[in-house]
Write a protein that holds these residues in place. Structure first.
Motif, PDB file in Angstrom:
ATOM      1  N   PHE A  77      36.750   1.618  11.147  1.00 22.52           N
ATOM      2  CA  PHE A  77      36.857   2.574  12.247  1.00 22.52           C
ATOM      3  C   PHE A  77      35.523   2.774  12.951  1.00 22.52           C
ATOM      4  O   PHE A  77      35.375   3.686  13.766  1.00 22.52           O
ATOM      5  N   GLY A  78      34.548   1.939  12.679  1.00 19.80           N
ATOM      6  CA  GLY A  78      33.252   2.043  13.319  1.00 19.80           C
ATOM      7  C   GLY A  78      32.325   2.991  12.575  1.00 19.80           C
ATOM      8  O   GLY A  78      32.602   3.411  11.448  1.00 19.80           O
ATOM      9  N   HIS A  79      31.206   3.323  13.217  1.00 14.32           N
ATOM     10  CA  HIS A  79      30.173   4.145  12.582  1.00 14.32           C
ATOM     11  C   HIS A  79      29.922   5.437  13.366  1.00 14.32           C
ATOM     12  O   HIS A  79      28.843   6.027  13.279  1.00 14.32           O
ATOM     13  N   GLY A  80      30.904   5.876  14.123  1.00 16.51           N
ATOM     14  CA  GLY A  80      30.718   7.015  15.028  1.00 16.51           C
ATOM     15  C   GLY A  80      30.345   8.313  14.334  1.00 16.51           C
ATOM     16  O   GLY A  80      29.677   9.162  14.919  1.00 16.51           O
ATOM     17  N   LYS A  81      30.748   8.487  13.074  1.00 20.11           N
ATOM     18  CA  LYS A  81      30.461   9.747  12.392  1.00 20.11           C
ATOM     19  C   LYS A  81      28.985   9.892  12.043  1.00 20.11           C
ATOM     20  O   LYS A  81      28.557  10.981  11.615  1.00 20.11           O
ATOM     21  N   ALA A  82      28.211   8.829  12.246  1.00 22.06           N
ATOM     22  CA  ALA A  82      26.767   8.960  12.060  1.00 22.06           C
ATOM     23  C   ALA A  82      26.205   9.999  13.027  1.00 22.06           C
ATOM     24  O   ALA A  82      25.224  10.684  12.720  1.00 22.06           O
ATOM     25  N   GLU A  83      26.838  10.134  14.194  1.00 26.62           N
ATOM     26  CA  GLU A  83      26.412  11.152  15.154  1.00 26.62           C
ATOM     27  C   GLU A  83      26.607  12.556  14.588  1.00 26.62           C
ATOM     28  O   GLU A  83      25.757  13.432  14.743  1.00 26.62           O
ATOM     29  N   ALA A  84      27.740  12.775  13.923  1.00 28.12           N
ATOM     30  CA  ALA A  84      28.001  14.095  13.341  1.00 28.12           C
ATOM     31  C   ALA A  84      27.013  14.392  12.214  1.00 28.12           C
ATOM     32  O   ALA A  84      26.536  15.521  12.078  1.00 28.12           O
ATOM     33  N   LEU A  85      26.693  13.381  11.410  1.00 30.22           N
ATOM     34  CA  LEU A  85      25.706  13.569  10.341  1.00 30.22           C
ATOM     35  C   LEU A  85      24.344  13.921  10.938  1.00 30.22           C
ATOM     36  O   LEU A  85      23.604  14.746  10.393  1.00 30.22           O
ATOM     37  N   SER A  86      24.019  13.292  12.063  1.00 29.02           N
ATOM     38  CA  SER A  86      22.772  13.624  12.752  1.00 29.02           C
ATOM     39  C   SER A  86      22.792  15.079  13.213  1.00 29.02           C
ATOM     40  O   SER A  86      21.774  15.788  13.117  1.00 29.02           O
ATOM     41  N   GLY A  87      23.939  15.541  13.694  1.00 29.44           N
ATOM     42  CA  GLY A  87      24.063  16.922  14.125  1.00 29.44           C
ATOM     43  C   GLY A  87      23.826  17.900  12.978  1.00 29.44           C
ATOM     44  O   GLY A  87      23.164  18.933  13.148  1.00 29.44           O
ATOM     45  N   VAL A  88      24.351  17.578  11.789  1.00 34.14           N
ATOM     46  CA  VAL A  88      24.123  18.420  10.613  1.00 34.14           C
ATOM     47  C   VAL A  88      22.634  18.453  10.280  1.00 34.14           C
ATOM     48  O   VAL A  88      22.062  19.512   9.997  1.00 34.14           O
ATOM     49  N   GLY A  89      21.986  17.268  10.324  1.00 29.94           N
ATOM     50  CA  GLY A  89      20.552  17.212  10.044  1.00 29.94           C
ATOM     51  C   GLY A  89      19.740  18.026  11.033  1.00 29.94           C
ATOM     52  O   GLY A  89      18.816  18.758  10.647  1.00 29.94           O
ATOM     53  N   GLN A  90      20.080  17.923  12.311  1.00 25.43           N
ATOM     54  CA  GLN A  90      19.372  18.697  13.328  1.00 25.43           C
ATOM     55  C   GLN A  90      19.549  20.201  13.107  1.00 25.43           C
ATOM     56  O   GLN A  90      18.597  20.981  13.272  1.00 25.43           O
ATOM     57  N   ALA A  91      20.755  20.604  12.744  1.00 24.35           N
ATOM     58  CA  ALA A  91      20.996  22.025  12.491  1.00 24.35           C
ATOM     59  C   ALA A  91      20.131  22.533  11.345  1.00 24.35           C
ATOM     60  O   ALA A  91      19.598  23.647  11.388  1.00 24.35           O
ATOM     61  N   MET A  92      19.974  21.706  10.298  1.00 21.82           N
ATOM     62  CA  MET A  92      19.144  22.102   9.169  1.00 21.82           C
ATOM     63  C   MET A  92      17.675  22.218   9.572  1.00 21.82           C
ATOM     64  O   MET A  92      16.970  23.159   9.177  1.00 21.82           O
ATOM     65  N   PHE A  93      17.205  21.246  10.352  1.00 21.03           N
ATOM     66  CA  PHE A  93      15.827  21.297  10.842  1.00 21.03           C
ATOM     67  C   PHE A  93      15.579  22.577  11.649  1.00 21.03           C
ATOM     68  O   PHE A  93      14.579  23.276  11.464  1.00 21.03           O
ATOM     69  N   ILE A  94      16.504  22.852  12.561  1.00 23.76           N
ATOM     70  CA  ILE A  94      16.334  23.991  13.458  1.00 23.76           C
ATOM     71  C   ILE A  94      16.380  25.309  12.673  1.00 23.76           C
ATOM     72  O   ILE A  94      15.581  26.220  12.909  1.00 23.76           O
ATOM     73  N   ALA A  95      17.302  25.410  11.713  1.00 29.50           N
ATOM     74  CA  ALA A  95      17.398  26.628  10.910  1.00 29.50           C
ATOM     75  C   ALA A  95      16.130  26.828  10.074  1.00 29.50           C
ATOM     76  O   ALA A  95      15.650  27.961   9.912  1.00 29.50           O
ATOM     77  N   GLY A  96      15.575  25.745   9.551  1.00 29.77           N
ATOM     78  CA  GLY A  96      14.346  25.837   8.771  1.00 29.77           C
ATOM     79  C   GLY A  96      13.183  26.347   9.601  1.00 29.77           C
ATOM     80  O   GLY A  96      12.395  27.194   9.147  1.00 29.77           O
ATOM     81  N   SER A  97      13.064  25.851  10.819  1.00 29.57           N
ATOM     82  CA  SER A  97      11.975  26.303  11.695  1.00 29.57           C
ATOM     83  C   SER A  97      12.143  27.777  12.050  1.00 29.57           C
ATOM     84  O   SER A  97      11.165  28.528  12.138  1.00 29.57           O
ATOM     85  N   ALA A  98      13.388  28.219  12.223  1.00 29.10           N
ATOM     86  CA  ALA A  98      13.637  29.624  12.545  1.00 29.10           C
ATOM     87  C   ALA A  98      13.237  30.529  11.382  1.00 29.10           C
ATOM     88  O   ALA A  98      12.648  31.600  11.587  1.00 29.10           O
ATOM     89  N   GLY A  99      13.540  30.102  10.150  1.00 31.88           N
ATOM     90  CA  GLY A  99      13.167  30.897   8.988  1.00 31.88           C
ATOM     91  C   GLY A  99      11.662  31.041   8.843  1.00 31.88           C
ATOM     92  O   GLY A  99      11.141  32.139   8.571  1.00 31.88           O
TER      93      GLY A  99
END
Length: 301
Positions: A77-99
Motif C-alpha cells: 500500500f506504499g509508504h504514505g504513513k511515514a508522513e503521519a509518523l513524522s507528524g507525531v515526531g514533530q508534535a513531540m518536538f514542539i511539546a518538548g520545547s513548550a515545556g
C-alpha cells in the motif's frame, strides 16, 4: 481497479521540505546572536522553537522522501504513513520545547530582568524572522493545496505559530525595554501554551491517519454522488475510505442488475472507478460488483 496516477506533487513536496530546513537553519543562527546580545526569554522562546524546527523539518524531509517511495513487495500500500509518523515526531518536538520554555518563563517571573542591550538587534531579527517565515508559509500553503500532504501541513502549522510568536516577541521586547520586565516572561508563557495547542492539532491529525480515519464528509459525498448518479447503478454498500500520505484509498460494493453480462458490469464499474479517481490527484479505487434482483434492491445509503 484504478491505480493511482502520479503528478508533480512529489517534486513540490520535496522542495517544500528543502525550503523548510533551509529557513529553519537561517532563523536559528540569527536568533542565537539576538539572544546572546539581549538575554531575552522571549527571544530564547523563539530560538528554542527554531532549533527544534531544524530537527522537525529534517525529520520531515526524511519522512516525505520515504513516503514518496513507490510500493514494494513488503509495502503493497506504499509508504504514505511515514508522513503521519513524522507528524507525531514533530508534535513531540514542539511539546518538548513548550515545556522547557514554561520553566524558563516561570524562572524569569520570579527574577524579572529588563532588556538593557541589543534592543534594536532583537527587534530586527524578529522582523527578519517574520518576513522569512511568511515567504515559507506562502510556498507551503501552495504545496498543501496541490498535494494535501499531512507532513507539509504539520510543518506549515507550526510555522504559522512561529509567525504569531515572532510578532508577540516584538511587543514583549518593547514593553520590557521600557521597564515592564514581567511582560517578557508573561509573553513567554503565552507562547508556550500556544505551542502546546499547535502540537495537539498536529498529533490529532497524525493519529487519524495512522488509525485509517475516513476522509472528509464532503469528499465522501462527492464519491456517493458519482455512484448514485450512474444510470445503471442500483445501489452500493460497504464503502470504505482512508488516506495514506497524499493517496486516497476508496473501496465499495456496487449493486448492479443480476441479468447484466460480465463484460457490461465490468465496464460500468470501470467507468465509476475512473470518475472517482478523477476527484483526487492520487487515488486507488476498488469496486466489487454485486448482482442483485431489481425487486431486492435496498435504498441507496
Amino acid at each position: 481497479m484504478i491505480r493511482p496516477q502520479y503528478s508533480n506533487a512529489a517534486n513540490l513536496m520535496r522542495w517544500a521540505t528543502y525550503a523548510s530546513v533551509g529557513t529553519a537553519i537561517i532563523l536559528m543562527i540569527a536568533k542565537v546572536i539576538a539572544w546572546f546580545v539581549t538575554d531575552s526569554v522571549s527571544i530564547l522562546a523563539t530560538l528554542l522553537d527554531s532549533s527544534l524546527d531544524v530537527l522537525a523539518s529534517g525529520l520531515n524531509l526524511v519522512a516525505v522522501r520515504h513516503a514518496l517511495s513507490p510500493p514494494d513487495a513488503e509495502h503493497r500500500f506504499g509508504h504514505g504513513k511515514a508522513e503521519a509518523l513524522s507528524g507525531v515526531g514533530q508534535a513531540m518536538f514542539i511539546a518538548g520545547s513548550a515545556g522547557f520554555l514554561l520553566l524558563q518563563a516561570i524562572g524569569r517571573i520570579i527574577n524579572p530582568q529588563a532588556v538593557t542591550s541589543g534592543f534594536g538587534l532583537g527587534v530586527g531579527v524578529m522582523v527578519f524572522s517574520m518576513v522569512a517565515t511568511l515567504l515559507l508559509l506562502i510556498f507551503q500553503n501552495y504545496v498543501v493545496k496541490k498535494t494535501g500532504s499531512t507532513a507539509i501541513k504539520a510543518d506549515a502549522l507550526h510555522y504559522r505559530t512561529d509567525l504569531l510568536v515572532n510578532g508577540s516577541v516584538i511587543i514583549a521586547l518593547f514593553l520590557t525595554f521600557y521597564g515592564w520586565g514581567y511582560f517578557d516572561a508573561i509573553f513567554g508563557i503565552g507562547i508556550a501554551l500556544y505551542i502546546l495547542s499547535s502540537a495537539w492539532q498536529i498529533l490529532r491529525e497524525a493519529i487519524d491517519l495512522l488509525m485509517d480515519h475516513e476522509i472528509d464528509k464532503e469528499e465522501r459525498a462527492k464519491i456517493i454522488a458519482i455512484v448514485t448518479n450512474h444510470p445503471k447503478a442500483l445501489g452500493y454498500h460497504d464503502m470504505r475510505t482512508r488516506r495514506s500520505g497524499t493517496r486516497i484509498f476508496v473501496q465499495l460494493h456496487l449493486e448492479l442488475d443480476a441479468t447484466l453480462i460480465l463484460a457490461e458490469a465490468h465496464a460500468i464499474a470501470d467507468k465509476i472507478e475512473r470518475d472517482i479517481a478523477a476527484l483526487f490527484d492520487d487515488a486507488e479505487v476498488i469496486i466489487h460488483e454485486d448482482p442483485v434482483r431489481r425487486g431486492a434492491v435496498r435504498e441507496l445509503s
